[in-house]
Design a protein around this motif. Sequence first.
Motif, short mmCIF file in Angstrom:
data_model
loop_
_atom_site.label_atom_id
_atom_site.label_comp_id
_atom_site.label_asym_id
_atom_site.label_seq_id
_atom_site.Cartn_x
_atom_site.Cartn_y
_atom_site.Cartn_z
N PHE A 99 0.65 -1.25 0.43
CA PHE A 99 -0.35 -0.39 0.22
C PHE A 99 0.86 1.33 -0.26
N GLY A 100 0.92 1.39 -0.79
CA GLY A 100 1.43 3.45 -1.44
C GLY A 100 2.51 3.15 -1.83
N ASN A 101 3.12 4.25 -2.32
CA ASN A 101 4.48 4.17 -2.82
C ASN A 101 5.79 2.88 -2.08
N ARG A 102 6.65 2.27 -2.47
CA ARG A 102 7.40 2.24 -1.14
C ARG A 102 8.48 2.12 -1.19
N ARG A 103 9.07 3.29 -2.69
CA ARG A 103 10.53 3.61 -2.88
C ARG A 103 10.28 4.75 -1.84
N MET A 104 8.99 5.53 -1.98
CA MET A 104 9.08 6.44 -0.94
C MET A 104 9.81 6.29 0.90
N LEU A 105 10.24 5.32 1.05
CA LEU A 105 10.42 4.80 2.33
C LEU A 105 12.01 5.05 2.81
N ARG A 106 12.62 5.19 1.89
CA ARG A 106 14.26 6.01 2.05
C ARG A 106 14.55 7.27 1.75
N TRP A 107 12.75 7.85 2.00
CA TRP A 107 13.33 9.18 2.43
C TRP A 107 13.18 9.78 3.57
N GLY A 112 22.61 11.00 2.75
CA GLY A 112 22.33 10.10 1.03
C GLY A 112 21.35 10.65 -0.08
N ASP A 113 21.66 10.20 -1.69
CA ASP A 113 20.39 11.17 -2.07
C ASP A 113 18.95 11.66 -1.57
N LYS A 114 18.71 10.34 -1.06
CA LYS A 114 17.32 10.56 -0.64
C LYS A 114 17.13 10.43 1.13
N ASN A 115 16.71 11.70 1.15
CA ASN A 115 16.72 12.29 2.75
C ASN A 115 15.83 13.48 2.71
N TYR A 116 15.30 13.69 3.66
CA TYR A 116 14.31 14.33 4.23
C TYR A 116 14.17 15.94 3.81
N TYR A 117 15.65 16.22 4.32
CA TYR A 117 15.88 17.26 4.20
C TYR A 117 15.60 17.79 3.15
N PRO A 282 -0.86 7.16 3.80
CA PRO A 282 -0.17 8.11 5.59
C PRO A 282 0.70 8.86 5.41
N PHE A 283 2.10 9.82 6.21
CA PHE A 283 2.09 10.14 6.68
C PHE A 283 2.60 11.18 7.89
N THR A 284 3.40 11.22 8.25
CA THR A 284 3.51 12.27 9.49
C THR A 284 4.62 12.90 9.19
N LEU A 285 4.14 14.30 9.76
CA LEU A 285 5.07 15.37 9.56
C LEU A 285 4.99 15.58 11.12
N GLN A 286 6.45 15.69 11.86
CA GLN A 286 6.62 15.87 13.21
C GLN A 286 6.83 17.68 13.06
N VAL A 300 10.28 13.47 9.92
CA VAL A 300 9.48 13.40 8.55
C VAL A 300 9.69 12.09 8.40
N ALA A 301 8.22 11.36 8.92
CA ALA A 301 7.58 9.90 8.12
C ALA A 301 6.93 9.63 7.82
N PRO A 302 7.35 9.11 6.11
CA PRO A 302 7.12 8.88 4.57
C PRO A 302 5.75 7.57 4.49
N ARG A 303 5.86 7.55 6.07
CA ARG A 303 4.88 6.49 6.20
C ARG A 303 3.72 6.17 7.32
N ILE A 304 2.51 5.13 7.52
CA ILE A 304 2.50 4.86 9.41
C ILE A 304 2.87 5.85 10.16
N GLY A 305 2.39 6.52 10.57
CA GLY A 305 3.00 6.77 11.94
C GLY A 305 3.18 6.00 12.99
N GLY A 306 3.82 6.18 13.44
CA GLY A 306 4.25 5.70 15.24
C GLY A 306 3.15 5.87 16.12
N GLY A 307 2.06 7.15 15.88
CA GLY A 307 1.44 7.51 16.88
C GLY A 307 0.15 6.97 16.84
#
Length: 351
Positions: A99-107, A112-117, A282-286, A300-307
């Motif tokens: 469910f969702g875009n699995r390639r977003m997880l490594r962001w 690295g080249d893919k980071n949330y900054y 789902p995604f979460t911005l803290q 940033v959590a590019p998936r379901i949040g922990g809370g």
Amino acid sequence: MDNVIQIAALASHSALDVFDGAKDEGFKTIALCKKGRDRAYREFKRIVDRCIVLDDFKEISSDKIDSMLHSENVIMVPNRSLAVYVGYDNLERMKTKFFGNRRMLRWEERSGDKNYYKLLDEAKIKRPRTLRPDNIDVPVIVKLPEAKRRVERGFFIAVNQKDFDNKIDELRKNGIIDDESINSMVIEEYILGAHFNINYFNSPIYDRVELLSVDRRIQSDWDSFYRLPAEIQLKLNRLPRFIEVGHEPATIRESLLEKIFEIGYSFVETTKKLEPPGIIGPFTLQLMVTPELDLIVFDVAPRIGGGTNAHMGIGSQYSKLYFGKPMSVGRRIAYEIKEAISRNSIDLIIT
């Protein structure tokens, strides 16, 4: 092969919310458990139809488990534990539908080249300034893996360069961090404000970015430490560990919702450019809300949040404004899958 879609998740993190929400929408569920950590998923029998116990979570990406999940028409809902224990490369190679875009997880990483900054900067979302370990001119929060808890992220706060150097030495001496921890650390300006985890949902089916819920972290031993008078904190002469152990529901003032939606939509549009088709679900911005009412995103959590378990079973107050009933993030995922099936649009929400 049984063509009925089933919903699976690695049994940790926010899996209980995923399973509970899936059952509410009529799906069968599969809990992928690790031996010795499976009791909760066996106890809550109503929401777990099948508990597959593995010797190690890494087995999830093995040909045996992957082929089984694929053949049984399973949709995997990724969480942080899945990314950490199985690894991005292994997840991206799996045949199982996600469910969702699995390639977003490594962001989710900070390097690295893919980071949330990079995501935040491209989206023009405010974030804390990052600093070098030899040039600390403001109070900072240091984020780094601990020596014995590589899969978890540790934190400490330093008020200046001398304080930073002393705390690094103390943590190393006590065996909490090591050279690998230091090489992986990120130093950010410490933002004074009120912290919130904003749980969003980008819906391809409804073509909108939804605000579903808000929660806050409960951290040990910080939770009790900050309640003490400053005099006692000083006499204790110890560093709180900031180990995340739970979450609690929260709301945010209505006058800030304009900004909440602004950064949510901007984040989604940026992910579409940098990792097509972008974030799905789902995604979460803290973030911190400063006294000037600025929103500063620090994680940033590019998936379901922990809370999201904080709203499990009762749903969140904001989701009711869309659907006329409270809906947790876990149930919202199942609802999106159900709607996609009914509209023959399942390819819009899976990879």
